[in-house]
Design an enzyme around this catalytic site. Structure first.
Site, PDB file in Angstrom:
ATOM      1  CB  SER A  68      -0.270  -4.066  -8.691  1.00 45.88           C
ATOM      2  OG  SER A  68       1.100  -3.728  -8.672  1.00 45.88           O
ATOM      3  CE1 TYR A 117       4.802   2.963  -8.919  1.00 47.56           C
ATOM      4  CE2 TYR A 117       4.661   0.582  -9.126  1.00 47.56           C
ATOM      5  CZ  TYR A 117       4.527   1.730  -8.370  1.00 47.56           C
ATOM      6  OH  TYR A 117       4.124   1.647  -7.064  1.00 47.56           O
ATOM      7  CB  THR A 167       1.750   4.859  -9.674  1.00 46.42           C
ATOM      8  OG1 THR A 167       0.680   3.908  -9.626  1.00 46.42           O
ATOM      9  CG2 THR A 167       2.123   5.257  -8.254  1.00 46.42           C
ATOM     10  CE  LYS A 173      -2.765   3.868  -6.217  1.00 39.50           C
ATOM     11  NZ  LYS A 173      -1.478   3.820  -5.537  1.00 39.50           N
ATOM     12  CG  HIS A 197       2.124   4.509  -2.951  1.00 44.14           C
ATOM     13  ND1 HIS A 197       2.495   4.691  -4.261  1.00 44.14           N
ATOM     14  CD2 HIS A 197       2.328   3.192  -2.697  1.00 44.14           C
ATOM     15  CE1 HIS A 197       2.919   3.545  -4.767  1.00 44.14           C
ATOM     16  NE2 HIS A 197       2.812   2.613  -3.844  1.00 44.14           N
TER      17      HIS A 197
HETATM   18  C1  FMN Z   1       1.197  -4.014   0.067  1.00 46.79           C
HETATM   19  C2  FMN Z   1       0.897  -2.826  -0.811  1.00 46.79           C
HETATM   20  C3  FMN Z   1       1.353  -2.825  -2.113  1.00 46.79           C
HETATM   21  C4  FMN Z   1       1.066  -1.748  -2.953  1.00 46.79           C
HETATM   22  N1  FMN Z   1       1.464  -1.810  -4.256  1.00 46.79           N
HETATM   23  C5  FMN Z   1       1.150  -0.785  -5.074  1.00 46.79           C
HETATM   24  C6  FMN Z   1       1.500  -0.852  -6.453  1.00 46.79           C
HETATM   25  O1  FMN Z   1       2.053  -1.840  -6.925  1.00 46.79           O
HETATM   26  N2  FMN Z   1       1.191   0.210  -7.222  1.00 46.79           N
HETATM   27  C7  FMN Z   1       0.555   1.330  -6.733  1.00 46.79           C
HETATM   28  O2  FMN Z   1       0.307   2.274  -7.470  1.00 46.79           O
HETATM   29  N3  FMN Z   1       0.186   1.386  -5.443  1.00 46.79           N
HETATM   30  C8  FMN Z   1       0.467   0.368  -4.607  1.00 46.79           C
HETATM   31  N4  FMN Z   1       0.068   0.433  -3.299  1.00 46.79           N
HETATM   32  C9  FMN Z   1      -0.728   1.589  -2.822  1.00 46.79           C
HETATM   33  C10 FMN Z   1      -2.235   1.299  -2.956  1.00 46.79           C
HETATM   34  O3  FMN Z   1      -2.625   1.343  -4.302  1.00 46.79           O
HETATM   35  C11 FMN Z   1      -3.093   2.340  -2.216  1.00 46.79           C
HETATM   36  O4  FMN Z   1      -2.738   3.637  -2.635  1.00 46.79           O
HETATM   37  C12 FMN Z   1      -3.018   2.271  -0.709  1.00 46.79           C
HETATM   38  O5  FMN Z   1      -2.813   0.951  -0.247  1.00 46.79           O
HETATM   39  C13 FMN Z   1      -4.320   2.827  -0.129  1.00 46.79           C
HETATM   40  O6  FMN Z   1      -4.296   2.852   1.221  1.00 46.79           O
HETATM   41  P1  FMN Z   1      -4.967   1.734   2.188  1.00 46.79           P
HETATM   42  O7  FMN Z   1      -4.025   0.582   2.161  1.00 46.79           O
HETATM   43  O8  FMN Z   1      -4.988   2.451   3.489  1.00 46.79           O
HETATM   44  O9  FMN Z   1      -6.342   1.408   1.671  1.00 46.79           O
HETATM   45  C14 FMN Z   1       0.347  -0.629  -2.457  1.00 46.79           C
HETATM   46  C15 FMN Z   1      -0.097  -0.646  -1.124  1.00 46.79           C
HETATM   47  C16 FMN Z   1       0.168  -1.726  -0.309  1.00 46.79           C
HETATM   48  C17 FMN Z   1      -0.353  -1.711   1.104  1.00 46.79           C
HETATM   49  O1  173 Z   2       4.900  -1.554  -2.325  1.00 48.01           O
HETATM   50  C1  173 Z   2       4.431  -0.624  -2.959  1.00 48.01           C
HETATM   51  O2  173 Z   2       3.771   0.252  -2.400  1.00 48.01           O
HETATM   52  C2  173 Z   2       4.646  -0.526  -4.371  1.00 48.01           C
HETATM   53  O3  173 Z   2       4.095   0.363  -4.924  1.00 48.01           O
HETATM   54  C3  173 Z   2       5.515  -1.450  -5.140  1.00 48.01           C
HETATM   55  C4  173 Z   2       6.287  -0.952  -6.156  1.00 48.01           C
HETATM   56  C5  173 Z   2       7.115  -1.783  -6.892  1.00 48.01           C
HETATM   57  C6  173 Z   2       7.183  -3.120  -6.624  1.00 48.01           C
HETATM   58  C7  173 Z   2       6.407  -3.597  -5.626  1.00 48.01           C
HETATM   59  C8  173 Z   2       5.559  -2.783  -4.891  1.00 48.01           C
END
Ligand code: FMN
Ligand code: 173
Length: 350
Positions: A106, A131, A157, A223, A247
């Site tokens: 990430s 991003y 994303t 994504k 997401h």
């Molecule tokens: C705690 C958390 C933080 C996430 N942070 C990001 C992120 O920084 N960038 C992003 O594109 N997706 C982020 N996602 C989405 C994940 O990439 C992913 O799409 C999603 O968690 C998939 O679903 P699952 O948790 O059911 O496996 C985040 C998801 C979670 C749960």
């Molecule tokens: O939490 C998230 O899902 C996420 O995508 C995110 C975006 C910016 C900062 C931290 C997390």
């Protein structure tokens, strides 16, 4: 107690994490309808196995953009791994390298991308999630940091022109990282102020993708794309892969379950289609492959493993899924991931 499933890792993580951190990971947008739908949709899909195809073993390996991986299960990008374990993304990188699969780091990681690459070593196939930022110079600097770290793809994303409404985080007043944790990839860039320096860009458009296409040679994966018409447009703009995702239900609530969007997207394009959201079992992986996905990503399960047992926990989660996928292939009569065909799934009303 040794966990024997991803779900059991969640229970361990819940016991170990402070409430705000557990909720940040588990939570989603608004009423969390889509968080639940992602898992429920897999339960509605049922497998129709083939028998008596006598195979001595299974081949779980596949390739993505020329890199071989040992199974079609990737680590989707999730923010702030040091909330779950002090070694954070370095622990995750070591586990991904040992498992032989892709880590999508990430942009909001709490370890800089260069240090993640170093921890994973030469064996790690590392991609960078981006991003796109309002200031082009900041985006360019982030791309350069990812390239210098040896990342082999950029995952942009596109489901976050604004941030979803995360009610749990509001209740817990979780709006910033605890002292000592920082969005390390942003350090020193214009406007850097940790978490808050990661901007969402409401005007994000295909022109931003075109510009990125011109600034880097790396393959670009979009994504958070769900609509087959957008998938066709993505190919026209030189995109190399798609990660079908909502997401994890954290952005648009009541969006369709990610697995329910896969087949139409996969039918619309010839580039690799990946999916994430709700994958908790090896049988889920088989269902996604049957519907046309090349591989799947896991988000929360990685953080549950990390919170429960650090690097070992992440590796355990990956190896549990590998074992489950191997058994699911055997039980559906498939000798390799390529043999998983669409006739192996049926949708039922629950
Ligand atoms: C705690 C958390 C933080 C996430 N942070 C990001 C992120 O920084 N960038 C992003 O594109 N997706 C982020 N996602 C989405 C994940 O990439 C992913 O799409 C999603 O968690 C998939 O679903 P699952 O948790 O059911 O496996 C985040 C998801 C979670 C749960
Ligand atoms: O939490 C998230 O899902 C996420 O995508 C995110 C975006 C910016 C900062 C931290 C997390």
């Amino acid at each position: 107690m040794m966990p024997f499933s991803v779900r059991e890792f969640e229970a361990l993580a819940r016991d170990r994490l402070p409430r705000y951190a557990y909720d940040f990971i588990a939570g989603g947008a608004d009423d969390e309808v889509t968080v639940r739908a992602n898992e429920q949709a897999f339960a509605r899909l049922r497998l129709l196995p083939r028998v008596l195809r006598g195979q001595p073993g299974r081949d779980l390996g596949t390739t993505l953009f020329g890199a071989g991986i040992t199974m079609p299960v990737l680590l989707s990008p999730t923010a702030f791994h040091r909330l779950a374990d002090p070694a954070g993304e370095q622990a995750t990188a070591r586990a991904a390298a040992k498992a032989g699969t892709v880590l999508i780091a990430s942009m909001a990681s709490t370890v800089p991308i260069g240090d993640i690459a170093t921890a994973g070593g030469a064996d790690l196939v590392l991609w960078f999630q981006l991003y796109i930022q309002p200031d082009q110079a900041v985006t360019d600097a982030l791309v350069k940091r990812a390239e210098d770290a040896g990342c082999r793809a950029l995952v942009v994303t596109v489901d976050s022109p604004v941030l979803g409404w995360r009610q749990r985080d509001h209740h817990n007043e979780f709006h910033d990282l605890p002292a000592g944790l920082y969005c390390e990839n942003m350090r020193g860039l214009a406007g850097d102020s940790g978490v808050r320096s990661i901007a969402m860009v409401p005007e994000l458009s295909w022109e931003h993708i075109d510009r990125l296409r011109q600034t880097t040679e790396l393959p670009i994966v979009l994504k958070g794309l769900m609509h087959p018409a957008d998938a066709v447009t993505a190919v026209e703009h030189g995109v190399s892969g798609l990660l079908v995702s909502n997401h994890g239900g954290r952005q648009l609530d009541t969006a369709v379950a990610a697995i329910d969007a896969v087949a139409d997207v996969a039918a619309a394009v010839d580039i690799p289609v990946l999916m994430d959201g709700g994958v908790r079992r090896g049988t889920d992986v088989v269902k996604a492959l049957a519907l046309g996905a090349h591989a799947v990503g896991i988000g929360r399960p990685v953080l549950w493993g990390l919170a429960a047992r650090g690097e070992e926990g992440v590796l355990d989660v990956l190896e549990l899924l590998r074992g489950e996928l191997d058994r699911a292939l055997a039980l559906t009569g498939c000798a390799s991931v390529r043999q998983v065909t669409s006739d192996l799934v049926r949708e039922v009303r629950c």
